[in-house]
Write a protein that holds these residues in place. Structure first.
Motif, PDB file in Angstrom:
ATOM      1  N   LEU A  76       9.101  -4.231  -7.615  1.00 24.41           N
ATOM      2  CA  LEU A  76       8.773  -4.160  -6.406  1.00 24.41           C
ATOM      3  C   LEU A  76       9.970  -3.653  -5.428  1.00 24.41           C
ATOM      4  CD1 LEU A  76       6.647  -4.476  -4.098  1.00 24.41           C
ATOM      5  CD2 LEU A  76       7.595  -6.907  -3.624  1.00 24.41           C
ATOM      6  N   ALA A  77      11.175  -4.354  -5.719  1.00 26.16           N
ATOM      7  CA  ALA A  77      12.334  -3.881  -4.883  1.00 26.16           C
ATOM      8  C   ALA A  77      12.635  -2.237  -5.165  1.00 26.16           C
ATOM      9  CB  ALA A  77      13.458  -4.845  -5.160  1.00 26.16           C
ATOM     10  N   GLU A  78      12.418  -1.952  -6.384  1.00 24.72           N
ATOM     11  CA  GLU A  78      12.909  -0.714  -6.731  1.00 24.72           C
ATOM     12  C   GLU A  78      11.733   0.449  -6.240  1.00 24.72           C
ATOM     13  OE1 GLU A  78      12.919   1.856 -10.999  1.00 24.72           O
ATOM     14  OE2 GLU A  78      13.785  -0.011 -10.845  1.00 24.72           O
ATOM     15  N   ASP A  79      10.450  -0.085  -6.240  1.00 21.98           N
ATOM     16  CA  ASP A  79       9.404   0.950  -5.831  1.00 21.98           C
ATOM     17  C   ASP A  79       9.462   1.071  -4.181  1.00 21.98           C
ATOM     18  OD1 ASP A  79       6.938   2.540  -5.898  1.00 21.98           O
ATOM     19  OD2 ASP A  79       5.741   0.512  -5.541  1.00 21.98           O
ATOM     20  N   LEU A  80       9.742   0.028  -3.692  1.00 18.32           N
ATOM     21  CA  LEU A  80       9.993  -0.111  -2.039  1.00 18.32           C
ATOM     22  C   LEU A  80      11.064   0.787  -1.579  1.00 18.32           C
ATOM     23  CD1 LEU A  80       9.044  -3.685  -0.916  1.00 18.32           C
ATOM     24  CD2 LEU A  80       7.991  -1.775  -0.194  1.00 18.32           C
ATOM     25  N   HIS A 118      12.387   3.113  -3.277  1.00 14.86           N
ATOM     26  CA  HIS A 118      11.972   4.793  -3.686  1.00 14.86           C
ATOM     27  C   HIS A 118      11.061   5.336  -2.643  1.00 14.86           C
ATOM     28  CE1 HIS A 118      11.419   8.215  -6.004  1.00 14.86           C
ATOM     29  NE2 HIS A 118      10.049   7.886  -6.103  1.00 14.86           N
ATOM     30  N   ARG A 119      10.050   4.639  -2.446  1.00 16.95           N
ATOM     31  CA  ARG A 119       9.195   5.146  -1.194  1.00 16.95           C
ATOM     32  C   ARG A 119       9.745   5.189   0.094  1.00 16.95           C
ATOM     33  NH1 ARG A 119       3.229   1.994  -2.064  1.00 16.95           N
ATOM     34  NH2 ARG A 119       3.080   2.180  -4.485  1.00 16.95           N
ATOM     35  N   ALA A 120      10.626   4.097   0.534  1.00 15.76           N
ATOM     36  CA  ALA A 120      11.375   4.129   1.865  1.00 15.76           C
ATOM     37  C   ALA A 120      11.957   5.465   1.982  1.00 15.76           C
ATOM     38  CB  ALA A 120      12.104   3.031   1.959  1.00 15.76           C
ATOM     39  N   HIS A 121      12.828   5.915   0.958  1.00 13.47           N
ATOM     40  CA  HIS A 121      13.641   6.917   0.782  1.00 13.47           C
ATOM     41  C   HIS A 121      12.682   8.464   0.950  1.00 13.47           C
ATOM     42  CE1 HIS A 121      16.841   9.704  -0.289  1.00 13.47           C
ATOM     43  NE2 HIS A 121      16.067  10.266  -1.182  1.00 13.47           N
ATOM     44  N   VAL A 174       5.093  -4.364   7.517  1.00 14.41           N
ATOM     45  CA  VAL A 174       6.270  -3.465   7.601  1.00 14.41           C
ATOM     46  C   VAL A 174       6.102  -1.907   7.018  1.00 14.41           C
ATOM     47  CG1 VAL A 174       8.697  -3.202   6.696  1.00 14.41           C
ATOM     48  CG2 VAL A 174       7.859  -5.494   6.921  1.00 14.41           C
ATOM     49  N   PRO A 175       6.114  -1.040   8.037  1.00 11.73           N
ATOM     50  CA  PRO A 175       6.068   0.423   7.440  1.00 11.73           C
ATOM     51  C   PRO A 175       7.142   0.810   6.594  1.00 11.73           C
ATOM     52  CG  PRO A 175       6.159   0.120   9.957  1.00 11.73           C
ATOM     53  CD  PRO A 175       6.357  -1.153   9.412  1.00 11.73           C
ATOM     54  N   VAL A 176       6.595   1.115   5.283  1.00  9.44           N
ATOM     55  CA  VAL A 176       7.655   1.787   4.336  1.00  9.44           C
ATOM     56  C   VAL A 176       8.755   2.568   4.939  1.00  9.44           C
ATOM     57  CG1 VAL A 176       8.084   2.700   2.166  1.00  9.44           C
ATOM     58  CG2 VAL A 176       6.133   1.018   2.614  1.00  9.44           C
ATOM     59  N   SER A 177       8.281   3.522   5.940  1.00 10.46           N
ATOM     60  CA  SER A 177       9.225   4.562   6.263  1.00 10.46           C
ATOM     61  C   SER A 177      10.169   3.717   7.242  1.00 10.46           C
ATOM     62  CB  SER A 177       8.419   5.425   7.252  1.00 10.46           C
ATOM     63  OG  SER A 177       7.846   4.799   8.362  1.00 10.46           O
ATOM     64  N   SER A 235       0.799  -1.155  -0.086  1.00 10.32           N
ATOM     65  CA  SER A 235      -0.047  -0.059   0.024  1.00 10.32           C
ATOM     66  C   SER A 235       0.950   1.152  -0.085  1.00 10.32           C
ATOM     67  CB  SER A 235      -1.099   0.059   1.059  1.00 10.32           C
ATOM     68  OG  SER A 235      -0.076   0.222   2.527  1.00 10.32           O
ATOM     69  N   GLU A 236       0.367   2.421   0.268  1.00  7.82           N
ATOM     70  CA  GLU A 236       1.015   3.676   0.230  1.00  7.82           C
ATOM     71  C   GLU A 236       2.456   3.674   1.079  1.00  7.82           C
ATOM     72  OE1 GLU A 236       0.981   6.073  -2.080  1.00  7.82           O
ATOM     73  OE2 GLU A 236      -0.263   5.036  -3.159  1.00  7.82           O
ATOM     74  N   ASP A 237       2.048   3.256   2.423  1.00  3.74           N
ATOM     75  CA  ASP A 237       3.046   3.279   3.612  1.00  3.74           C
ATOM     76  C   ASP A 237       3.280   1.710   4.278  1.00  3.74           C
ATOM     77  OD1 ASP A 237       0.458   3.019   4.627  1.00  3.74           O
ATOM     78  OD2 ASP A 237       0.982   4.747   6.188  1.00  3.74           O
ATOM     79  N   VAL A 238       2.660   0.851   3.919  1.00  4.95           N
ATOM     80  CA  VAL A 238       2.997  -0.480   4.584  1.00  4.95           C
ATOM     81  C   VAL A 238       3.000  -1.674   3.521  1.00  4.95           C
ATOM     82  CG1 VAL A 238       1.686  -2.217   6.092  1.00  4.95           C
ATOM     83  CG2 VAL A 238       1.594   0.257   6.476  1.00  4.95           C
ATOM     84  N   VAL A 239       3.742  -2.739   3.815  1.00  4.53           N
ATOM     85  CA  VAL A 239       3.973  -3.714   2.971  1.00  4.53           C
ATOM     86  C   VAL A 239       3.452  -4.895   3.884  1.00  4.53           C
ATOM     87  CG1 VAL A 239       5.475  -5.233   1.862  1.00  4.53           C
ATOM     88  CG2 VAL A 239       6.219  -2.948   2.144  1.00  4.53           C
ATOM     89  N   TYR A 240       2.696  -5.538   3.355  1.00 11.91           N
ATOM     90  CA  TYR A 240       1.806  -6.794   4.049  1.00 11.91           C
ATOM     91  C   TYR A 240       2.348  -8.036   3.451  1.00 11.91           C
ATOM     92  CZ  TYR A 240      -2.067 -10.000   4.912  1.00 11.91           C
ATOM     93  OH  TYR A 240      -2.612 -11.025   5.364  1.00 11.91           O
ATOM     94  N   ALA A 241       2.666  -8.825   4.401  1.00 11.52           N
ATOM     95  CA  ALA A 241       3.258 -10.367   3.840  1.00 11.52           C
ATOM     96  C   ALA A 241       2.686 -11.215   4.756  1.00 11.52           C
ATOM     97  CB  ALA A 241       4.761 -10.448   3.716  1.00 11.52           C
TER      98      ALA A 241
END
Length: 155
Positions: free
Chosen positions: A139-143, A145-148, A91-94, A73-79
């Motif tokens: 996914l790795a690239e998007d994560l 980028h979002r984390a940054h 996992v909060p993206v931040s 999602s915008e700010d969380v990865v759910y697994a």
């Protein structure tokens, strides 16, 4: 699902193959440290193992495929993962520190990859396995980028 089926099949072949080798060694060498009834019927061990393991070759990949899920999602990865016990990780993206894409032997053969998401806390880290290589790279690239973009000052 193919990855898990291949892993289960390799495990089956190794288990039954090694037990067959051990059974033929015991039966052929006339081992007297074992009771006669066991050395006379030692070939039943690999047969019994094969009978017990065959359902797992079919059931395990289907079951794991039904359980394993992931979502970004915008700010969380759910697994969600598991086989007998289930594990849900948010996992909060931040909080993401590193995002890695990995490939084992079987994954490389099947064109799959695993994305490893690591935070400062081991409990907050997660992995998503069995993804198509292109999906894993995206996914790795998007994560990353979002984390940054969402990085905050908290640790």
């Amino acid at each position: 699902m193919t990855l898990w089926a291949l892993e289960a099949l390799i495990g089956f072949v190794l288990l039954v193959g090694l037990s067959s080798l051990a059974a033929s060694w015991i039966a052929g060498s006339g081992r007297r440290f074992l009771p006669d009834w066991l050395t006379d019927h030692v070939w039943w061990v690999p047969v019994a193992l094969a009978v017990v393991e065959v359902p797992f070759i079919v059931i395990e990949p289907l079951w794991r495929y039904a359980v394993h899920r992931w979502e970004l999602s915008e700010d969380v990865v759910y697994a969600r993962s598991g086989w007998f016990s289930r594990k849900w990780v948010f996992v909060p993206v931040s909080r993401i520190q590193t995002v890695d894409k990995e490939q084992g032997w079987f994954e490389r053969m099947l064109g799959l990859a695993t994305v490893e998401i690591r935070t400062a806390s081991h409990a907050g880290s997660s992995s998503i396995e069995g993804l198509d290589v292109a999906v894993a790279a995206r996914l790795a690239e998007d994560l990353a980028h979002r984390a940054h973009q969402l990085r905050d000052d908290a640790t």
